[in-house]
Design a protein around this motif. Structure first.
Motif, PDB file in Angstrom:
ATOM      1  N   VAL A  21       1.001  -1.434   0.140  1.00  0.00           N
ATOM      2  CA  VAL A  21      -0.004   0.182   0.093  1.00  0.00           C
ATOM      3  C   VAL A  21       0.803   1.175  -0.202  1.00  0.00           C
ATOM      4  O   VAL A  21       0.662   2.359  -0.682  1.00  0.00           O
ATOM      5  CB  VAL A  21      -0.904   0.021   1.198  1.00  0.00           C
ATOM      6  N   LEU A  22       1.945   1.411   0.745  1.00  0.00           N
ATOM      7  CA  LEU A  22       2.869   2.396   0.805  1.00  0.00           C
ATOM      8  C   LEU A  22       3.703   2.598  -0.268  1.00  0.00           C
ATOM      9  O   LEU A  22       3.835   3.772  -0.900  1.00  0.00           O
ATOM     10  CB  LEU A  22       3.613   2.278   2.336  1.00  0.00           C
ATOM     11  N   THR A  23       4.085   1.523  -0.916  1.00  0.00           N
ATOM     12  CA  THR A  23       4.733   1.625  -2.174  1.00  0.00           C
ATOM     13  C   THR A  23       4.045   2.106  -3.340  1.00  0.00           C
ATOM     14  O   THR A  23       4.290   3.046  -4.160  1.00  0.00           O
ATOM     15  CB  THR A  23       5.169   0.143  -2.628  1.00  0.00           C
ATOM     16  N   GLN A  24       2.563   1.774  -3.297  1.00  0.00           N
ATOM     17  CA  GLN A  24       1.859   2.099  -4.565  1.00  0.00           C
ATOM     18  C   GLN A  24       1.455   3.683  -4.304  1.00  0.00           C
ATOM     19  O   GLN A  24       1.152   4.434  -5.126  1.00  0.00           O
ATOM     20  CB  GLN A  24       0.446   1.336  -4.653  1.00  0.00           C
ATOM     21  N   ALA A  25       1.129   3.901  -2.965  1.00  0.00           N
ATOM     22  CA  ALA A  25       0.955   5.183  -2.796  1.00  0.00           C
ATOM     23  C   ALA A  25       2.206   6.240  -3.166  1.00  0.00           C
ATOM     24  O   ALA A  25       1.933   7.462  -3.195  1.00  0.00           O
ATOM     25  CB  ALA A  25       0.564   5.598  -1.207  1.00  0.00           C
ATOM     26  N   SER A  26       3.562   5.820  -3.139  1.00  0.00           N
ATOM     27  CA  SER A  26       4.535   6.599  -3.103  1.00  0.00           C
ATOM     28  C   SER A  26       4.482   7.197  -4.461  1.00  0.00           C
ATOM     29  O   SER A  26       4.926   8.499  -4.607  1.00  0.00           O
ATOM     30  CB  SER A  26       5.775   5.636  -2.954  1.00  0.00           C
ATOM     31  N   VAL A  27       4.095   6.368  -5.645  1.00  0.00           N
ATOM     32  CA  VAL A  27       4.457   6.897  -6.874  1.00  0.00           C
ATOM     33  C   VAL A  27       3.384   8.109  -7.259  1.00  0.00           C
ATOM     34  O   VAL A  27       3.731   9.173  -7.754  1.00  0.00           O
ATOM     35  CB  VAL A  27       3.872   5.708  -8.027  1.00  0.00           C
ATOM     36  N   ILE A  28       2.136   7.741  -6.865  1.00  0.00           N
ATOM     37  CA  ILE A  28       1.196   8.831  -7.041  1.00  0.00           C
ATOM     38  C   ILE A  28       1.392  10.042  -6.051  1.00  0.00           C
ATOM     39  O   ILE A  28       1.032  11.186  -6.275  1.00  0.00           O
ATOM     40  CB  ILE A  28      -0.295   8.263  -7.115  1.00  0.00           C
ATOM     41  N   GLY A  29       1.909   9.720  -4.967  1.00  0.00           N
ATOM     42  CA  GLY A  29       1.977  10.800  -3.973  1.00  0.00           C
ATOM     43  C   GLY A  29       2.933  11.745  -4.255  1.00  0.00           C
ATOM     44  O   GLY A  29       2.769  13.049  -4.119  1.00  0.00           O
ATOM     45  N   VAL A  30       4.021  11.409  -4.915  1.00  0.00           N
ATOM     46  CA  VAL A  30       5.084  12.399  -5.510  1.00  0.00           C
ATOM     47  C   VAL A  30       4.552  13.147  -6.573  1.00  0.00           C
ATOM     48  O   VAL A  30       4.794  14.327  -6.468  1.00  0.00           O
ATOM     49  CB  VAL A  30       6.304  11.354  -6.079  1.00  0.00           C
ATOM     50  N   VAL A  31       3.842  12.631  -7.552  1.00  0.00           N
ATOM     51  CA  VAL A  31       2.933  13.431  -8.348  1.00  0.00           C
ATOM     52  C   VAL A  31       2.011  14.482  -7.745  1.00  0.00           C
ATOM     53  O   VAL A  31       2.086  15.721  -8.161  1.00  0.00           O
ATOM     54  CB  VAL A  31       1.921  12.599  -9.215  1.00  0.00           C
ATOM     55  N   THR A  32       1.523  14.143  -6.641  1.00  0.00           N
ATOM     56  CA  THR A  32       0.287  14.886  -5.946  1.00  0.00           C
ATOM     57  C   THR A  32       0.969  16.037  -5.409  1.00  0.00           C
ATOM     58  O   THR A  32       0.438  17.125  -5.168  1.00  0.00           O
ATOM     59  CB  THR A  32      -0.205  13.825  -4.940  1.00  0.00           C
ATOM     60  N   VAL A  33       2.213  15.642  -4.692  1.00  0.00           N
ATOM     61  CA  VAL A  33       3.060  16.970  -4.128  1.00  0.00           C
ATOM     62  C   VAL A  33       3.234  17.920  -5.028  1.00  0.00           C
ATOM     63  O   VAL A  33       2.824  19.276  -5.043  1.00  0.00           O
ATOM     64  CB  VAL A  33       4.349  16.606  -3.568  1.00  0.00           C
ATOM     65  N   GLY A  34       3.475  17.686  -6.447  1.00  0.00           N
ATOM     66  CA  GLY A  34       3.917  18.831  -7.470  1.00  0.00           C
ATOM     67  C   GLY A  34       2.604  19.330  -7.896  1.00  0.00           C
ATOM     68  O   GLY A  34       2.256  20.745  -8.112  1.00  0.00           O
ATOM     69  N   MET A  35       1.364  18.256  -7.870  1.00  0.00           N
ATOM     70  CA  MET A  35       0.105  19.024  -8.254  1.00  0.00           C
ATOM     71  C   MET A  35      -0.691  20.098  -7.180  1.00  0.00           C
ATOM     72  O   MET A  35      -1.085  20.943  -7.553  1.00  0.00           O
ATOM     73  CB  MET A  35      -0.968  17.573  -8.404  1.00  0.00           C
ATOM     74  N   THR A  36       0.099  19.727  -5.995  1.00  0.00           N
ATOM     75  CA  THR A  36      -0.689  20.477  -4.828  1.00  0.00           C
ATOM     76  C   THR A  36      -0.039  22.167  -5.079  1.00  0.00           C
ATOM     77  O   THR A  36      -0.647  22.924  -4.829  1.00  0.00           O
ATOM     78  CB  THR A  36      -0.045  19.987  -3.508  1.00  0.00           C
ATOM     79  N   PHE A  37       1.199  21.997  -5.438  1.00  0.00           N
ATOM     80  CA  PHE A  37       1.831  23.502  -5.571  1.00  0.00           C
ATOM     81  C   PHE A  37       1.047  24.102  -6.871  1.00  0.00           C
ATOM     82  O   PHE A  37       0.789  25.394  -6.893  1.00  0.00           O
ATOM     83  CB  PHE A  37       3.235  23.392  -5.891  1.00  0.00           C
ATOM     84  N   VAL A  38       0.858  23.311  -8.011  1.00  0.00           N
ATOM     85  CA  VAL A  38       0.365  24.082  -9.120  1.00  0.00           C
ATOM     86  C   VAL A  38      -1.116  24.372  -8.675  1.00  0.00           C
ATOM     87  O   VAL A  38      -1.661  25.709  -8.969  1.00  0.00           O
ATOM     88  CB  VAL A  38       0.058  22.953 -10.210  1.00  0.00           C
ATOM     89  N   ILE A  39      -1.963  23.563  -7.968  1.00  0.00           N
ATOM     90  CA  ILE A  39      -3.286  24.022  -7.728  1.00  0.00           C
ATOM     91  C   ILE A  39      -3.316  25.169  -6.647  1.00  0.00           C
ATOM     92  O   ILE A  39      -4.359  26.167  -6.988  1.00  0.00           O
ATOM     93  CB  ILE A  39      -4.131  22.718  -7.181  1.00  0.00           C
ATOM     94  N   THR A  40      -2.304  25.204  -5.807  1.00  0.00           N
ATOM     95  CA  THR A  40      -2.240  26.385  -4.698  1.00  0.00           C
ATOM     96  C   THR A  40      -2.064  27.619  -5.589  1.00  0.00           C
ATOM     97  O   THR A  40      -2.392  28.698  -4.942  1.00  0.00           O
ATOM     98  CB  THR A  40      -1.212  26.195  -3.710  1.00  0.00           C
ATOM     99  N   SER A  41      -1.245  27.389  -6.612  1.00  0.00           N
ATOM    100  CA  SER A  41      -1.042  28.942  -7.344  1.00  0.00           C
ATOM    101  C   SER A  41      -2.433  29.076  -8.392  1.00  0.00           C
ATOM    102  O   SER A  41      -2.182  29.996  -8.969  1.00  0.00           O
ATOM    103  CB  SER A  41       0.086  28.676  -8.438  1.00  0.00           C
ATOM    104  N   GLY A  42      -3.338  28.474  -8.154  1.00  0.00           N
ATOM    105  CA  GLY A  42      -4.481  28.851  -9.013  1.00  0.00           C
ATOM    106  C   GLY A  42      -4.634  28.166 -10.435  1.00  0.00           C
ATOM    107  O   GLY A  42      -5.331  28.575 -11.293  1.00  0.00           O
ATOM    108  N   GLY A  43      -3.671  27.099 -10.750  1.00  0.00           N
ATOM    109  CA  GLY A  43      -3.619  26.373 -11.786  1.00  0.00           C
ATOM    110  C   GLY A  43      -3.900  24.960 -11.846  1.00  0.00           C
ATOM    111  O   GLY A  43      -4.677  24.641 -10.832  1.00  0.00           O
ATOM    112  N   ILE A  44      -3.823  24.442 -12.874  1.00  0.00           N
ATOM    113  CA  ILE A  44      -4.240  22.865 -12.875  1.00  0.00           C
ATOM    114  C   ILE A  44      -3.128  22.288 -13.948  1.00  0.00           C
ATOM    115  O   ILE A  44      -2.645  22.719 -15.006  1.00  0.00           O
ATOM    116  CB  ILE A  44      -5.602  22.751 -13.324  1.00  0.00           C
ATOM    117  N   ASP A  45      -2.989  20.840 -13.677  1.00  0.00           N
ATOM    118  CA  ASP A  45      -2.085  20.241 -14.776  1.00  0.00           C
ATOM    119  C   ASP A  45      -2.684  18.829 -14.865  1.00  0.00           C
ATOM    120  O   ASP A  45      -2.498  18.148 -14.228  1.00  0.00           O
ATOM    121  CB  ASP A  45      -0.746  20.013 -14.018  1.00  0.00           C
ATOM    122  N   LEU A  46      -3.302  18.540 -15.964  1.00  0.00           N
ATOM    123  CA  LEU A  46      -3.952  17.634 -16.712  1.00  0.00           C
ATOM    124  C   LEU A  46      -2.873  16.618 -17.149  1.00  0.00           C
ATOM    125  O   LEU A  46      -3.501  15.456 -17.724  1.00  0.00           O
ATOM    126  CB  LEU A  46      -5.151  17.908 -17.468  1.00  0.00           C
TER     127      LEU A  46
END
Length: 358
Positions: free
Chosen positions: A83-108
């Protein structure tokens, strides 16, 4: 006498938005109350803490459900590591996505960038350079895609939705062209060894350690650096941020570069996990990352973001997927459950903002 606007802006957006009482005023009126704005920020912080605690409660409830329905399988150490290993891959992507959304953007395009990075890094020509070649290529491709997104959005004036949608289609197409629809097997032993139990550190897979490191770095950048404060300012009010001296276009470029970097790192983790590169890698990662950030408390319209909440959101979704898989439930039911959680999270956000404005 009215204070010049230039002087009012010297302290940055926060200082301009939160005036402090002068010492003479405070001394002459000991009963003066602190500004209501500060109380509002304290209340906002309390709500964010409550949201994180709520997510922890949801995660704990899911663990209980998994333990009741499949006690021998779900609570097994190997399954928890999975579970933790599978969460790691999408989790790293989500960290970057959090920055983009916080700035008012989106990354599809994050899922497509992960796919392109993974197949480009697993070609025979790249594997000849070994571990360093695969890692360098995955990160470089991710940065390159992020650079294209950032230039189109920040300096080309394109709407983030359109620019990243175009990158999604282009990256998927290029990944399919490179692989010709075939799976590219990794033969570099030093890369494959990171996915076996012998490489675990105190029972923790290396992928989880990388995820933890990216999370800590992301939290520090967002909460303890000028870059993080500028990101929040740009998402809250781009015009006010520009008037405060922030180069909004350059900030947005850096944010999409950071998102691309996270996608490159995630692609390398996925290569370790799967031992191959495929053009179908990262499928629907963009939806999972956006959903995890939203239920974690990141405001979709920008101006507020939380790395801790996003990570908890990733863990909630990954745990749900694992429980459904162990109970042989169909994937369509998983998607319905995720959709219901997203709708509930957005409704909670709207109610929280409405209460905060009242």
């Amino acid at each position: 006498m009215k204070q010049p606007a230039s002087e009012a802006r010297q302290g940055g957006p926060d200082a301009a938005a939160t005036p402090e009482p002068s010492p003479s005023t405070a001394a002459s009126d000991p009963t003066a109350k602190p500004p209501a704005k500060k109380e509002g920020w304290r209340a906002l912080g309390l709500r964010l803490d409550v949201r994180n605690l709520s997510l922890l409660g949801v995660l704990a409830a899911l663990v209980v459900v998994g333990g009741i329905t499949k006690p021998d399988q779900f609570l097994d150490t190997n399954n928890l590591q999975l579970v933790l290993t599978q969460a790691s891959v999408i989790g790293v992507v989500t960290v970057g996505m959090t920055f983009v959304i916080t700035s008012g953007g989106i990354d599809l395009s994050v899922g497509a960038i992960v796919a392109l990075s993974s197949v480009w890094a697993t070609t025979l020509a790249t594997q000849e350079f070994g571990f360093a070649g695969i890692l360098f290529t995955a990160v470089l491709v991710g940065l390159g895609c992020g650079l294209v997104n950032g230039v189109l959005i920040a300096y080309g004036g394109m709407v983030p939705f359109i620019a990243t949608l175009a990158m999604l289609a282009s990256a998927r197409g290029l990944a399919l062209m490179i692989t010709d629809g075939k799976t590219q097997i990794v033969t570099v032993t030093s890369v494959l060894d990171l996915g076996v139990p012998d490489s675990y550190v105190l029972g923790i897979p290396p992928l989880v350690l990388v995820f933890a490191a990216v999370t800590v770095v992301g939290w520090l950048i967002l909460n303890r650096t000028t870059f993080g404060r500028r990101t929040v300012a740009v998402g809250g009010n781009p015009e006010a941020a520009r008037l405060a001296g922030i180069d909004v276009r350059r900030q947005r470029l850096y944010l999409y570069l950071f998102s691309g970097l996270c996608c490159g790192i995630a692609a390398f983790l996925l290569i370790i996990l799967a031992g191959s590169g495929q053009n179908t890698n990262g499928n629907l990662y963009e939806l999972d990352a956006i959903a995890a950030a939203i239920i974690g408390g990141t405001l979709l319209s920008g101006g507020r973001g939380t790395i801790v909440g996003s990570v908890l959101g990733v863990l909630v979704f990954t745990t749900i997927t694992n429980i459904f898989a162990l109970n042989n439930l169909q994937s369509d039911v998983q998607q319905i459950a995720k959709g219901a959680i997203i709708v509930a999270a957005v409704l909670v956000q709207r109610r929280t903002l409405r209460n905060g404005d009242s």
